[in-house]
Design an enzyme around this catalytic site. Structure first.
Site, PDB file in Angstrom:
ATOM      1  N   HIS A  18       0.844  -1.202   0.000  1.00 49.31           N
ATOM      2  CA  HIS A  18       0.000   0.000   0.000  1.00 49.31           C
ATOM      3  C   HIS A  18       0.878   1.251   0.000  1.00 49.31           C
ATOM      4  O   HIS A  18       0.628   2.215  -0.723  1.00 49.31           O
ATOM      5  CB  HIS A  18      -0.899   0.028   1.245  1.00 49.31           C
ATOM      6  N   LYS A  42     -19.039  -6.203   9.625  1.00 44.85           N
ATOM      7  CA  LYS A  42     -17.933  -7.118   9.319  1.00 44.85           C
ATOM      8  C   LYS A  42     -16.815  -6.938  10.334  1.00 44.85           C
ATOM      9  O   LYS A  42     -16.454  -5.806  10.670  1.00 44.85           O
ATOM     10  CB  LYS A  42     -17.380  -6.809   7.914  1.00 44.85           C
ATOM     11  N   ARG A  91      -1.976  -6.222  -8.522  1.00 45.71           N
ATOM     12  CA  ARG A  91      -0.894  -7.191  -8.331  1.00 45.71           C
ATOM     13  C   ARG A  91      -0.931  -8.280  -9.382  1.00 45.71           C
ATOM     14  O   ARG A  91       0.086  -8.648  -9.947  1.00 45.71           O
ATOM     15  CB  ARG A  91      -1.006  -7.832  -6.938  1.00 45.71           C
ATOM     16  N   SER A 129      -2.753  -8.250   2.773  1.00 46.05           N
ATOM     17  CA  SER A 129      -3.081  -8.071   4.194  1.00 46.05           C
ATOM     18  C   SER A 129      -3.542  -9.375   4.837  1.00 46.05           C
ATOM     19  O   SER A 129      -3.321  -9.597   6.026  1.00 46.05           O
ATOM     20  CB  SER A 129      -4.163  -6.998   4.351  1.00 46.05           C
TER      21      SER A 129
HETATM   22  P1  ADP Z   1      -9.631  -4.076  -0.532  1.00 50.67           P
HETATM   23  O1  ADP Z   1     -10.328  -4.909   0.486  1.00 50.67           O
HETATM   24  O2  ADP Z   1     -10.415  -2.903  -1.009  1.00 50.67           O
HETATM   25  O3  ADP Z   1      -8.988  -4.841  -1.663  1.00 50.67           O
HETATM   26  P2  ADP Z   1      -6.963  -3.736   0.513  1.00 50.67           P
HETATM   27  O4  ADP Z   1      -6.591  -3.033   1.759  1.00 50.67           O
HETATM   28  O5  ADP Z   1      -6.693  -5.206   0.461  1.00 50.67           O
HETATM   29  O6  ADP Z   1      -8.478  -3.396   0.319  1.00 50.67           O
HETATM   30  O7  ADP Z   1      -6.247  -3.066  -0.727  1.00 50.67           O
HETATM   31  C1  ADP Z   1      -6.408  -1.710  -1.054  1.00 50.67           C
HETATM   32  C2  ADP Z   1      -5.780  -1.437  -2.415  1.00 50.67           C
HETATM   33  O8  ADP Z   1      -4.374  -1.680  -2.338  1.00 50.67           O
HETATM   34  C3  ADP Z   1      -6.288  -2.349  -3.539  1.00 50.67           C
HETATM   35  O9  ADP Z   1      -6.315  -1.609  -4.734  1.00 50.67           O
HETATM   36  C4  ADP Z   1      -5.237  -3.412  -3.618  1.00 50.67           C
HETATM   37  O10 ADP Z   1      -5.182  -3.985  -4.914  1.00 50.67           O
HETATM   38  C5  ADP Z   1      -3.991  -2.602  -3.326  1.00 50.67           C
HETATM   39  N1  ADP Z   1      -2.911  -3.431  -2.815  1.00 50.67           N
HETATM   40  C6  ADP Z   1      -2.948  -4.289  -1.790  1.00 50.67           C
HETATM   41  N2  ADP Z   1      -1.754  -4.893  -1.611  1.00 50.67           N
HETATM   42  C7  ADP Z   1      -0.931  -4.389  -2.579  1.00 50.67           C
HETATM   43  C8  ADP Z   1       0.426  -4.634  -2.967  1.00 50.67           C
HETATM   44  N3  ADP Z   1       1.160  -5.529  -2.335  1.00 50.67           N
HETATM   45  N4  ADP Z   1       0.929  -3.943  -4.004  1.00 50.67           N
HETATM   46  C9  ADP Z   1       0.146  -3.045  -4.663  1.00 50.67           C
HETATM   47  N5  ADP Z   1      -1.135  -2.782  -4.370  1.00 50.67           N
HETATM   48  C10 ADP Z   1      -1.680  -3.445  -3.339  1.00 50.67           C
END
Ligand code: ADP
Length: 154
Positions: A18, A42, A91, A129
Site C-alpha cells: 500500500h 464485518k 498485483r 493483508s
Molecule cells: P480491498 O479490500 O479494497 O482490496 P486492501 O486493503 O486489500 O483493500 O487493498 C487496497 C488497495 O491496495 C487495492 O487496490 C489493492 O489492490 C492494493 N494493494 C494491496 N496490496 C498491494 C500490494 N502488495 N501492491 C500493490 N497494491 C496493493
C-alpha cells in the site's frame, strides 16, 4: 482544479505494498485521501481506530495525505469529498478482473470519477493483508512486510 484522489481499502493492516502505491502517486495528485472502507457488520483484525491511528502516524509529515473512513459506497464517498480519482493497486490478473468490473460499474454510477491503477512493483506482488494477518495471529514477525517505523496496533 485540485487533483484529489481517494485510495480506498480495508488496510487491515496497511502494508509496504500500500505504501508503495501511495509513494508513487504523490507526484500524480495534489491530495490523496487514504480512506478505510468500514463495515460495522464485518469484523476486522485491527479496529477502525487502530488502522486510522497507524496510517495517520505514518503520514504525519506528509501534507498531501489525509486519512479518513467511510461507511457508504466508495463512489458516493468520492462525491462527498469532491475527489475526481479513485486510486487502486494491481498485483495479479485476478486483481485486474475484479478491479475492472468495479471500475466500470463505478464509472456508470459517476462518470466524473476516473479510476487510476498502478501496477505493483514485483517484490510486493505476493504481499497482501490476509497473509500478514495470519502471521500476526500466530505471533510471527511481519515487520519486513510493514512500513518502516509503523507501530502495530497503536
Ligand atoms: P480491498 O479490500 O479494497 O482490496 P486492501 O486493503 O486489500 O483493500 O487493498 C487496497 C488497495 O491496495 C487495492 O487496490 C489493492 O489492490 C492494493 N494493494 C494491496 N496490496 C498491494 C500490494 N502488495 N501492491 C500493490 N497494491 C496493493
Amino acid at each position: 482544479m485540485q487533483k484529489r484522489a481517494v485510495f480506498p481499502g480495508s488496510f487491515d493492516p496497511f502494508t509496504k505494498g500500500h505504501q508503495n502505491v501511495i509513494d508513487r502517486s504523490l507526484a500524480l495528485f495534489d491530495e490523496i485521501i487514504i480512506a478505510i472502507g468500514h463495515n460495522s457488520q464485518k469484523s476486522s483484525f485491527f479496529t477502525l481506530e487502530q488502522r486510522l491511528d497507524m496510517i495517520t502516524r505514518l503520514y504525519s509529515g506528509e501534507p498531501k495525505i489525509r486519512v479518513d473512513f467511510y461507511e457508504c459506497l466508495t463512489i458516493d464517498y468520492c462525491s462527498k469529498v469532491e475527489a475526481g480519482y479513485i486510486l487502486r493497486g494491481l498485483r495479479t490478473s485476478a486483481d485486474f478482473e475484479y478491479e475492472r468490473a468495479i471500475a466500470q460499474i463505478n464509472r456508470k454510477m459517476n462518470p466524473g470519477v476516473e479510476t487510476v491503477f498502478l501496477l505493483t512493483i514485483p517484490e510486493f506482488t505476493p504481499l497482501n493483508s490476509t497473509i500478514i494477518r495470519e502471521i500476526l495471529k500466530y505471533g510471527g514477525d511481519a515487520t519486513q512486510f510493514l512500513p518502516d517505523g509503523m507501530i502495530i496496533g497503536k
